[in-house]
Design a protein around this motif. Structure first.
Motif, mmCIF file in Angstrom:
data_model
loop_
_atom_site.group_PDB
_atom_site.id
_atom_site.type_symbol
_atom_site.label_atom_id
_atom_site.label_comp_id
_atom_site.label_asym_id
_atom_site.label_seq_id
_atom_site.Cartn_x
_atom_site.Cartn_y
_atom_site.Cartn_z
ATOM 1 N N PRO A 93 36.365 38.547 42.830
ATOM 2 C CA PRO A 93 36.491 37.503 42.412
ATOM 3 C C PRO A 93 36.760 37.451 39.999
ATOM 4 O O PRO A 93 37.987 36.364 40.055
ATOM 5 C CB PRO A 93 34.832 37.446 41.796
ATOM 6 C CG PRO A 93 34.062 37.659 42.650
ATOM 7 C CD PRO A 93 34.975 39.214 43.257
ATOM 8 N N VAL A 94 37.213 38.466 40.237
ATOM 9 C CA VAL A 94 38.076 38.932 38.797
ATOM 10 C C VAL A 94 38.362 39.868 39.130
ATOM 11 O O VAL A 94 38.439 41.264 39.371
ATOM 12 C CB VAL A 94 37.269 38.153 37.798
ATOM 13 C CG1 VAL A 94 35.980 39.445 38.019
ATOM 14 C CG2 VAL A 94 37.349 38.221 36.013
ATOM 15 N N GLY A 95 39.545 40.012 38.013
ATOM 16 C CA GLY A 95 40.182 41.228 37.818
ATOM 17 C C GLY A 95 41.301 41.353 36.834
ATOM 18 O O GLY A 95 41.986 40.045 35.444
ATOM 19 N N ALA A 96 41.338 42.551 36.109
ATOM 20 C CA ALA A 96 42.642 42.351 34.738
ATOM 21 C C ALA A 96 43.404 42.303 35.786
ATOM 22 O O ALA A 96 44.145 42.644 36.892
ATOM 23 C CB ALA A 96 42.393 43.975 35.143
ATOM 24 N N PRO A 97 44.270 41.448 35.526
ATOM 25 C CA PRO A 97 45.644 41.211 36.377
ATOM 26 C C PRO A 97 46.641 42.424 36.446
ATOM 27 O O PRO A 97 47.247 41.967 37.542
ATOM 28 C CB PRO A 97 46.691 39.610 35.104
ATOM 29 C CG PRO A 97 45.398 39.649 34.119
ATOM 30 C CD PRO A 97 44.399 40.722 33.619
ATOM 31 N N GLY A 98 46.851 43.044 35.739
ATOM 32 C CA GLY A 98 47.817 44.197 35.621
ATOM 33 C C GLY A 98 47.274 44.959 37.427
ATOM 34 O O GLY A 98 48.351 45.489 38.280
ATOM 35 N N THR A 99 46.042 44.836 37.234
ATOM 36 C CA THR A 99 45.361 45.519 38.257
ATOM 37 C C THR A 99 45.830 44.557 39.438
ATOM 38 O O THR A 99 46.016 45.839 39.986
ATOM 39 C CB THR A 99 44.056 46.210 37.593
ATOM 40 O OG1 THR A 99 43.910 47.093 36.498
ATOM 41 C CG2 THR A 99 43.286 47.114 39.023
ATOM 42 N N ALA A 100 45.611 43.515 39.555
ATOM 43 C CA ALA A 100 46.004 42.780 40.405
ATOM 44 C C ALA A 100 46.898 42.899 41.311
ATOM 45 O O ALA A 100 47.649 43.009 42.538
ATOM 46 C CB ALA A 100 45.000 41.780 40.094
ATOM 47 N N ALA A 101 48.173 42.728 40.797
ATOM 48 C CA ALA A 101 48.990 42.801 40.980
ATOM 49 C C ALA A 101 49.726 43.870 41.474
ATOM 50 O O ALA A 101 49.889 43.968 42.396
ATOM 51 C CB ALA A 101 50.141 42.634 39.624
ATOM 52 N N GLU A 102 49.014 45.540 40.991
ATOM 53 C CA GLU A 102 49.237 46.106 41.271
ATOM 54 C C GLU A 102 48.687 46.787 43.086
ATOM 55 O O GLU A 102 48.994 46.785 44.036
ATOM 56 C CB GLU A 102 48.766 47.243 40.513
ATOM 57 C CG GLU A 102 49.746 48.472 39.250
ATOM 58 C CD GLU A 102 49.070 48.985 38.280
ATOM 59 O OE1 GLU A 102 47.500 49.482 38.618
ATOM 60 O OE2 GLU A 102 49.067 49.375 37.275
ATOM 61 N N MET A 103 47.506 45.947 43.205
ATOM 62 C CA MET A 103 47.088 46.260 44.006
ATOM 63 C C MET A 103 48.203 45.667 45.688
ATOM 64 O O MET A 103 47.726 45.418 47.126
ATOM 65 C CB MET A 103 45.460 45.206 44.347
ATOM 66 C CG MET A 103 44.506 46.188 43.531
ATOM 67 S SD MET A 103 44.113 47.743 43.342
ATOM 68 C CE MET A 103 44.508 49.095 43.165
ATOM 69 N N ARG A 104 48.782 45.108 45.472
ATOM 70 C CA ARG A 104 49.729 43.954 46.190
ATOM 71 C C ARG A 104 50.609 45.046 46.812
ATOM 72 O O ARG A 104 51.079 44.592 47.570
ATOM 73 C CB ARG A 104 50.357 43.003 45.400
ATOM 74 C CG ARG A 104 49.336 41.677 44.732
ATOM 75 C CD ARG A 104 50.928 40.566 44.684
ATOM 76 N NE ARG A 104 49.776 39.616 43.820
ATOM 77 C CZ ARG A 104 48.868 38.668 44.648
ATOM 78 N NH1 ARG A 104 49.108 38.284 45.521
ATOM 79 N NH2 ARG A 104 47.991 38.022 44.215
ATOM 80 N N ALA A 105 50.708 46.318 46.139
ATOM 81 C CA ALA A 105 51.364 47.699 47.372
ATOM 82 C C ALA A 105 50.266 47.856 48.302
ATOM 83 O O ALA A 105 51.163 48.619 48.672
ATOM 84 C CB ALA A 105 52.037 48.746 45.537
ATOM 85 N N GLU A 106 49.479 47.245 48.083
ATOM 86 C CA GLU A 106 48.335 48.642 49.020
ATOM 87 C C GLU A 106 47.443 47.770 49.422
ATOM 88 O O GLU A 106 47.861 48.141 50.784
ATOM 89 C CB GLU A 106 47.210 48.931 47.758
ATOM 90 C CG GLU A 106 47.693 50.189 46.612
ATOM 91 C CD GLU A 106 47.950 51.089 47.237
ATOM 92 O OE1 GLU A 106 47.869 51.704 48.459
ATOM 93 O OE2 GLU A 106 48.465 51.931 46.095
ATOM 94 N N ALA A 107 47.462 46.090 48.955
ATOM 95 C CA ALA A 107 47.042 45.434 50.508
ATOM 96 C C ALA A 107 47.911 44.341 51.047
ATOM 97 O O ALA A 107 48.941 43.891 50.539
ATOM 98 C CB ALA A 107 45.777 44.463 49.917
ATOM 99 N N ASP A 108 48.203 44.177 52.183
ATOM 100 C CA ASP A 108 48.618 42.302 52.658
ATOM 101 C C ASP A 108 48.418 40.987 51.746
ATOM 102 O O ASP A 108 49.704 40.833 51.819
ATOM 103 C CB ASP A 108 48.240 42.429 54.169
ATOM 104 C CG ASP A 108 49.029 43.732 54.735
ATOM 105 O OD1 ASP A 108 49.811 44.223 54.252
ATOM 106 O OD2 ASP A 108 48.215 44.123 56.017
#
Length: 220
Positions: free
Chosen positions: A162-177
């Protein structure tokens, strides 16, 4: 702006993912929650999609003397995954953390047995796996969980929060499709600040939610 509680957050997240599913973007989905806080959220997502719900138990590795400060995470029998920047900033080495990792592995095993009993872990090969938590702060636990799941050969790996730090959400795009993060406030600071009700989720709560979802899906 935020969410009343985890259940409401899960309902909103479920609506977004249901739109994807209706467009055929989520073939053969299964929802996995990161306990404990992710379970009430994930239950609503699984209900919206009408799909199975289970858990992937991961444990945060806290800094010595500050267990709330996550510097890594461990999932299953995988090697611990550390935030190397955090280790350097705190002057820590991985060797110094061996006892902390061992303690978290024991807790991980306890919870997996408690939540799942003798049920086998879900087969996610060639399926769409939707990994759900109640929020993203450092992302250490989500990153470790996503890497663990990737070993199992899912067709598509989606991280949904539901919610997250913008920088962390962006970094997770390298881990998830795909990463679905409904709210990414610039003044994030902590997950709990974006919920009116952020009470701790207990082991009993997790078991009740999982059993309730299984009973509902078996009746349909």
């Amino acid at each position: 702006m935020g969410f009343h509680n985890r259940r409401v957050a899960g309902q909103e997240l479920g609506l977004r993912l249901a739109e994807w599913a209706s467009d055929g973007q989520l073939p053969r989905p299964v929802v996995l929650a990161l306990p404990r806080g992710g379970v009430p959220v994930a239950a609503e997502v699984a209900r919206a999609l009408g799909v199975p719900l289970d858990v992937l138990v991961a444990r945060k590795i806290g800094s010595p003397g500050r267990p709330e400060a996550g510097i890594g995470a461990v999932v299953g029998d995988d090697p611990p995954l550390y935030d190397q920047r955090a280790l350097r900033g705190l002057g820590l080495s991985e060797d110094r953390l061996v006892q902390y990792v061992a303690r978290e592995r024991e807790e991980l095993k306890r919870r997996a047995l408690l939540y799942r009993g003798d049920r086998a872990t879900p087969d996610v090969e060639d399926r769409t796996v939707i990994l759900v938590d109640d929020g993203l702060a450092t992302g250490a636990t989500a990153r470790a969980a996503l890497r663990n799941l990737r070993h199992s050969g899912p067709a598509r790996l989606v991280l949904a929060v539901p919610v997250g730090a913008p920088g962390t959400a962006a970094e997770m795009r390298a881990e998830a499709d795909d990463v679905v993060c409904l709210l990414q406030p610039s003044d994030f600071r902590a997950v709990g600040l974006w919920y009116d009700d952020f009470d701790q989720v207990s082991d009993d709560d997790v078991i009740t939610i999982l059993n309730g979802h299984r009973a509902q899906t078996s009746d349909t």
